[in-house]
Design a protein around this motif. Structure first.
Motif, PDB file in Angstrom:
ATOM      1  N   GLY A 165      93.828  78.571 137.283  1.00 55.94           N
ATOM      2  CA  GLY A 165      94.106  79.200 135.798  1.00 55.94           C
ATOM      3  C   GLY A 165      93.472  78.326 134.844  1.00 55.94           C
ATOM      4  O   GLY A 165      93.942  77.228 134.632  1.00 55.94           O
ATOM      5  N   THR A 193      95.679  82.043 133.205  1.00 63.58           N
ATOM      6  CA  THR A 193      96.756  81.214 133.829  1.00 63.58           C
ATOM      7  C   THR A 193      98.169  81.933 134.104  1.00 63.58           C
ATOM      8  O   THR A 193      98.677  81.568 135.282  1.00 63.58           O
ATOM      9  N   LEU A 216      96.329  74.616 136.808  1.00 62.05           N
ATOM     10  CA  LEU A 216      96.591  75.476 135.730  1.00 62.05           C
ATOM     11  C   LEU A 216      96.502  74.713 134.507  1.00 62.05           C
ATOM     12  O   LEU A 216      96.785  73.559 134.297  1.00 62.05           O
TER      13      LEU A 216
END
Length: 226
Positions: A165, A193, A216
């Motif tokens: 992400g 994300t 992420l």
């Protein structure tokens, strides 16, 4: 001879005898108010049917052929992993096990464990006063050095898929970054994300946390200004 002349006269009439039909016939104009004549009968409407005397449809059926849609959820009884993402915040993440990752840090979810992750600090060269390095190269691609993936190098067994992400918006990753992750035997799927967190929750529940990992970046990440 008389009969032959009579047949010839009947078979080929003179042009003068046909003139009244060609020169004296008049076309009858059609009136705009004339109606079409149809031979189809007018539709007949059936009288309304009487309502049923009772609403009883008979005894209740004891058949078990009705579809139970709740039984079709194959993951309904499968517990979600403790490292599944419960909330994506501008400065961090909340996990399903109650762990909160804040301070503007990203997170690495590998093997059922959660780690704080700041790939913008992996390089010694920085671009702003807070020590943050831009993660975009000159082509506008998401690009970080190999030092940011040190945990993936030492972990064993390695996950089959890494869900990446890259922040609030979808960005393409550089060819060098993708090649390095693939060289570790890990496939990579790039999303923004929010979608990456949702996909990790689904695939980690379905395939297990040993097969699926996530990296992420917080959704509040902003590229530092040069």
């Amino acid at each position: 001879m008389l009969l032959l002349d009579l047949r010839t006269a009947l078979a080929s009439p003179r042009i003068a005898s046909l003139q009244p039909f060609f020169f004296h016939a008049r076309a009858v104009p059609l009136s705009c108010s004339s109606r079409y004549i149809t031979t189809s009968p007018r539709p007949s409407f059936a009288p309304p049917s009487n309502p049923p005397a009772t609403s009883n449809r008979g005894p209740a059926s004891d058949e078990d052929t009705q579809t139970d849609f709740s039984a079709m959820n194959v993951l309904g009884n499968t517990p979600a992993p403790t490292t599944s993402i419960d909330a994506c915040l501008s400065h961090g993440f909340h996990l399903d096990n109650g762990v909160k990752i804040g301070g503007g840090s990203g997170c690495l979810l590998i093997g059922g464990e959660a780690f704080g992750w700041k790939p913008w600090e992996a390089d010694s060269s920085t671009n702003d006063s807070r020590g943050r390095k831009s993660m975009l190269n000159t082509k506008g691609q998401w690009d970080v050095g190999q030092k940011a993936w040190g945990l993936l190098e030492i972990v064993w067994p390695k996950p089959d898929l890494l869900i990446l992400g890259v922040g609030p918006h979808m960005l393409p990753i550089s060819l060098e970054t993708r090649r390095y992750i693939n060289s570790l035997g890990i496939r990579v799927d790039v999303q923004d994300t929010r979608n990456a967190a949702a996909q990790f929750n689904l695939l980690a529940t379905e395939r297990g946390v040993d097969e699926v990992a996530a990296a992420l970046i917080p959704i509040g990440w902003k590229e530092p200004r040069g």
